[in-house]
Motif scaffolding. Structure first.
Motif, PDB file in Angstrom:
ATOM      1  N   TYR A  17       0.829  -1.211   0.000  1.00 56.73           N
ATOM      2  CA  TYR A  17       0.000   0.000   0.000  1.00 56.73           C
ATOM      3  C   TYR A  17       0.860   1.256   0.000  1.00 56.73           C
ATOM      4  O   TYR A  17       0.610   2.194  -0.757  1.00 56.73           O
ATOM      5  CB  TYR A  17      -0.937   0.014   1.212  1.00 56.73           C
ATOM      6  CG  TYR A  17      -1.728   1.284   1.323  1.00 56.73           C
ATOM      7  CD1 TYR A  17      -2.781   1.544   0.452  1.00 56.73           C
ATOM      8  CD2 TYR A  17      -1.409   2.249   2.277  1.00 56.73           C
ATOM      9  CE1 TYR A  17      -3.509   2.717   0.544  1.00 56.73           C
ATOM     10  CE2 TYR A  17      -2.132   3.427   2.368  1.00 56.73           C
ATOM     11  CZ  TYR A  17      -3.177   3.655   1.504  1.00 56.73           C
ATOM     12  OH  TYR A  17      -3.889   4.824   1.579  1.00 56.73           O
ATOM     13  N   PHE A  30      -4.815  -6.343  -2.128  1.00 58.81           N
ATOM     14  CA  PHE A  30      -6.085  -7.050  -1.950  1.00 58.81           C
ATOM     15  C   PHE A  30      -5.882  -8.547  -1.765  1.00 58.81           C
ATOM     16  O   PHE A  30      -6.614  -9.182  -1.000  1.00 58.81           O
ATOM     17  CB  PHE A  30      -7.021  -6.764  -3.119  1.00 58.81           C
ATOM     18  CG  PHE A  30      -7.476  -5.339  -3.155  1.00 58.81           C
ATOM     19  CD1 PHE A  30      -8.392  -4.869  -2.225  1.00 58.81           C
ATOM     20  CD2 PHE A  30      -6.974  -4.457  -4.088  1.00 58.81           C
ATOM     21  CE1 PHE A  30      -8.813  -3.558  -2.238  1.00 58.81           C
ATOM     22  CE2 PHE A  30      -7.388  -3.140  -4.109  1.00 58.81           C
ATOM     23  CZ  PHE A  30      -8.309  -2.691  -3.182  1.00 58.81           C
ATOM     24  N   ILE A  33      -4.746  -8.955   1.869  1.00 54.42           N
ATOM     25  CA  ILE A  33      -5.878  -8.763   2.781  1.00 54.42           C
ATOM     26  C   ILE A  33      -6.803  -9.975   2.736  1.00 54.42           C
ATOM     27  O   ILE A  33      -7.263 -10.462   3.779  1.00 54.42           O
ATOM     28  CB  ILE A  33      -6.639  -7.464   2.439  1.00 54.42           C
ATOM     29  CG1 ILE A  33      -5.780  -6.228   2.722  1.00 54.42           C
ATOM     30  CG2 ILE A  33      -7.976  -7.387   3.155  1.00 54.42           C
ATOM     31  CD1 ILE A  33      -5.485  -5.988   4.190  1.00 54.42           C
ATOM     32  N   SER A  66      -9.656  -4.906   9.276  1.00 51.39           N
ATOM     33  CA  SER A  66     -10.751  -4.024   8.903  1.00 51.39           C
ATOM     34  C   SER A  66     -10.311  -2.563   8.881  1.00 51.39           C
ATOM     35  O   SER A  66     -10.661  -1.808   7.963  1.00 51.39           O
ATOM     36  CB  SER A  66     -11.913  -4.223   9.877  1.00 51.39           C
ATOM     37  OG  SER A  66     -13.023  -3.468   9.489  1.00 51.39           O
ATOM     38  N   LEU A  69      -8.034  -2.001   5.778  1.00 55.65           N
ATOM     39  CA  LEU A  69      -8.810  -1.952   4.540  1.00 55.65           C
ATOM     40  C   LEU A  69      -9.591  -0.649   4.436  1.00 55.65           C
ATOM     41  O   LEU A  69      -9.599   0.009   3.387  1.00 55.65           O
ATOM     42  CB  LEU A  69      -9.755  -3.157   4.471  1.00 55.65           C
ATOM     43  CG  LEU A  69     -10.534  -3.340   3.185  1.00 55.65           C
ATOM     44  CD1 LEU A  69      -9.579  -3.538   2.007  1.00 55.65           C
ATOM     45  CD2 LEU A  69     -11.478  -4.512   3.303  1.00 55.65           C
ATOM     46  N   SER A  72      -7.162   2.396   4.046  1.00 55.73           N
ATOM     47  CA  SER A  72      -6.552   2.430   2.712  1.00 55.73           C
ATOM     48  C   SER A  72      -7.518   2.986   1.680  1.00 55.73           C
ATOM     49  O   SER A  72      -7.099   3.651   0.732  1.00 55.73           O
ATOM     50  CB  SER A  72      -6.077   1.034   2.300  1.00 55.73           C
ATOM     51  OG  SER A  72      -7.180   0.192   2.032  1.00 55.73           O
ATOM     52  N   PHE A 176     -16.210  -7.564   6.971  1.00 54.21           N
ATOM     53  CA  PHE A 176     -15.744  -7.525   5.587  1.00 54.21           C
ATOM     54  C   PHE A 176     -16.874  -7.606   4.577  1.00 54.21           C
ATOM     55  O   PHE A 176     -16.649  -7.907   3.407  1.00 54.21           O
ATOM     56  CB  PHE A 176     -14.683  -8.604   5.362  1.00 54.21           C
ATOM     57  CG  PHE A 176     -13.507  -8.393   6.257  1.00 54.21           C
ATOM     58  CD1 PHE A 176     -12.643  -7.345   6.025  1.00 54.21           C
ATOM     59  CD2 PHE A 176     -13.311  -9.183   7.374  1.00 54.21           C
ATOM     60  CE1 PHE A 176     -11.586  -7.096   6.883  1.00 54.21           C
ATOM     61  CE2 PHE A 176     -12.255  -8.950   8.231  1.00 54.21           C
ATOM     62  CZ  PHE A 176     -11.385  -7.901   7.980  1.00 54.21           C
ATOM     63  N   ILE A 181     -17.789  -2.018   4.776  1.00 53.91           N
ATOM     64  CA  ILE A 181     -16.587  -1.340   4.280  1.00 53.91           C
ATOM     65  C   ILE A 181     -16.961  -0.003   3.657  1.00 53.91           C
ATOM     66  O   ILE A 181     -16.297   1.010   3.866  1.00 53.91           O
ATOM     67  CB  ILE A 181     -15.836  -2.237   3.272  1.00 53.91           C
ATOM     68  CG1 ILE A 181     -15.316  -3.492   3.980  1.00 53.91           C
ATOM     69  CG2 ILE A 181     -14.700  -1.489   2.612  1.00 53.91           C
ATOM     70  CD1 ILE A 181     -14.816  -4.562   3.041  1.00 53.91           C
TER      71      ILE A 181
END
Length: 194
Positions: A17, A30, A33, A66, A69, A72, A176, A181
């Motif tokens: 990232y 991804f 993750i 979490s 994600l 980001s 998720f 999200i």
């Protein structure tokens, strides 16, 4: 072994990232993750959850992934994502500038609808004033509040099913889910209300 792989893939996701250019997250991010989420699922299945410390460790791992994600997605650009966060950021800046909940001047920038629900904005304002964080980062604290509130999902399911594995899987699925999200990275007042 599963925990070692988990921390390796979390580290790899963070490295990928921070190495990515602005407005971009690499496919490797991804993949890492996704592998972390799968490893947490395996950890839930194979862990002895009779001790509360194991449940807490798994909860921390779910929350960390979490947060990574969500952050980001929220900080992928230097501007808020979506159309609503701009209006909320304008409302927060308006309050900080004029020290009033009433919007002076043009309400088109903020939107008449959002002026009636100031609780999340007041939360972001308080965070901004107490911590001297930027208004954008304090707006993201609403998303963090939503992520941290998933502990109630664990507690609720644990109370109903009396099974820590089912409760942790419910927590994993909620954390998720695409809607969760979305509400944590495109922060609007309903994120705080959820």
């Amino acid at each position: 072994i599963i925990s070692i792989f988990y921390w390796c893939f979390i580290s790899l996701a963070l490295i990928s990232y921070f190495q990515s250019p602005i407005y971009h997250r690499s496919p490797l991010f991804f993949v890492c993750i996704s592998i972390c989420i799968a490893l947490i699922g395996v950890l839930i299945v194979y862990s002895n959850l009779s001790r509360q410390i194991n449940v807490f460790n798994i909860y921390i791992k779910i929350t960390l992934v979490s947060l990574i994600l969500s952050a980001s997605a929220f900080f992928v650009s230097s501007y808020p994502i979506g159309s609503d966060p701009w209006a909320h950021l304008e409302y927060i800046n308006n309050f900080l500038q004029f020290s009033s909940l009433t919007v002076s001047g043009n309400t088109q920038k903020v939107g008449e609808y959002y002026i009636n629900y100031p609780v999340s904005h007041l939360f972001a304002i308080a965070i901004s004033l107490i911590t001297t964080l930027s208004t954008r980062v304090s707006l993201y604290m609403i998303g963090i509040t939503l992520i941290l509130s998933t502990i109630f999902t664990y507690l609720f399911v644990k109370e109903i099913s009396n099974d820590s594995n089912i409760a942790l899987f419910s927590l994993l699925l909620l954390s998720f889910a695409d809607c969760h999200i979305h509400w944590t990275d495109q922060v609007i007042p309903m994120s705080f209300g959820l």
